[in-house]
Design an enzyme around this catalytic site. Sequence first.
Site, PDB file in Angstrom:
ATOM      1  N   GLY A  46       0.661  -1.036  -0.019  1.00 39.98           N
ATOM      2  CA  GLY A  46       0.035  -0.077  -0.073  1.00 39.98           C
ATOM      3  C   GLY A  46       0.825   1.198   0.136  1.00 39.98           C
ATOM      4  CD  GLN A  51       3.606   5.898   2.685  1.00 41.57           C
ATOM      5  OE1 GLN A  51       2.364   5.316   2.025  1.00 41.57           O
ATOM      6  NE2 GLN A  51       4.560   5.086   2.985  1.00 41.57           N
ATOM      7  CB  CYS A  91       5.134   2.101   7.164  1.00 38.12           C
ATOM      8  SG  CYS A  91       4.677   3.625   6.248  1.00 38.12           S
ATOM      9  CG  LEU A  92       6.461   1.000   1.087  1.00 37.46           C
ATOM     10  CD1 LEU A  92       5.880   1.368  -0.040  1.00 37.46           C
ATOM     11  CD2 LEU A  92       7.787  -0.149   0.955  1.00 37.46           C
ATOM     12  CG  HIS A 133      -0.699   1.126   7.290  1.00 33.65           C
ATOM     13  ND1 HIS A 133       0.445   0.625   8.306  1.00 33.65           N
ATOM     14  CD2 HIS A 133       0.096   1.996   6.346  1.00 33.65           C
ATOM     15  CE1 HIS A 133       1.656   1.281   7.908  1.00 33.65           C
ATOM     16  NE2 HIS A 133       1.590   2.257   6.916  1.00 33.65           N
ATOM     17  CD  GLU A 134      -0.984   2.443   2.642  1.00 33.36           C
ATOM     18  OE1 GLU A 134      -0.589   3.431   2.817  1.00 33.36           O
ATOM     19  OE2 GLU A 134      -0.584   1.417   2.920  1.00 33.36           O
ATOM     20  CG  HIS A 137       0.326   6.764   5.307  1.00 33.95           C
ATOM     21  ND1 HIS A 137       1.479   7.284   5.939  1.00 33.95           N
ATOM     22  CD2 HIS A 137       0.496   5.455   5.325  1.00 33.95           C
ATOM     23  CE1 HIS A 137       2.244   6.277   6.016  1.00 33.95           C
ATOM     24  NE2 HIS A 137       1.602   5.206   5.659  1.00 33.95           N
TER      25      HIS A 137
END
Length: 167
Positions: A46, A51, A91-92, A133-134, A137
């Site tokens: 995701g 991000q 997480c990226l 989670h997304e 963000h």
Amino acid sequence: MALLKILEYPDLRLKDMAVPVARVDRETLRLADDMAETMYDAPGIGLAAPQVAAGQRLVVVDVSDARNELLTLINPEIIVRSGEEEMKEGCLSVPGVLETVRRAEKVTVRALGLDGRPLEIEADGLLAVCLQHEIDHLNGTLFVDHLSRLRQNVIRRKAEKRLRHHG
Ligand code: NI
């Protein structure tokens, strides 16, 4: 298509509230394409627009093993949540950190698709976790914000050290 640079914690831009996409136009489609390419390349399951320093309410998600079930959600909102579960998340934007987070077990998400039409997704399991989670963000919340203050401090110190060493 192009690979986008992923911001890394504790970059303060990750704390910003993203703004709704007013109109799904060619720019939106290009951003969505670039985000999908960046997510698959990373690889991740995701990615949210903040991000990649694009402060819009847009996320891409693919939790399938075959990496062929791309979901692109514009202005996504969680309208129903139920149950509770804990899952290890990464997480990226927080490389090298995996932590257990408690979230709703099931969610219903309302969003616009790439065609600008409203859609609803009922999700559980990994997809439910990933969507929460997304969408976090988009509200400037990282998964580490759900952890204890003590744990957050440890992770922040580690991230700052890594940034000092690698620019
Ligand atoms: Ni993330």
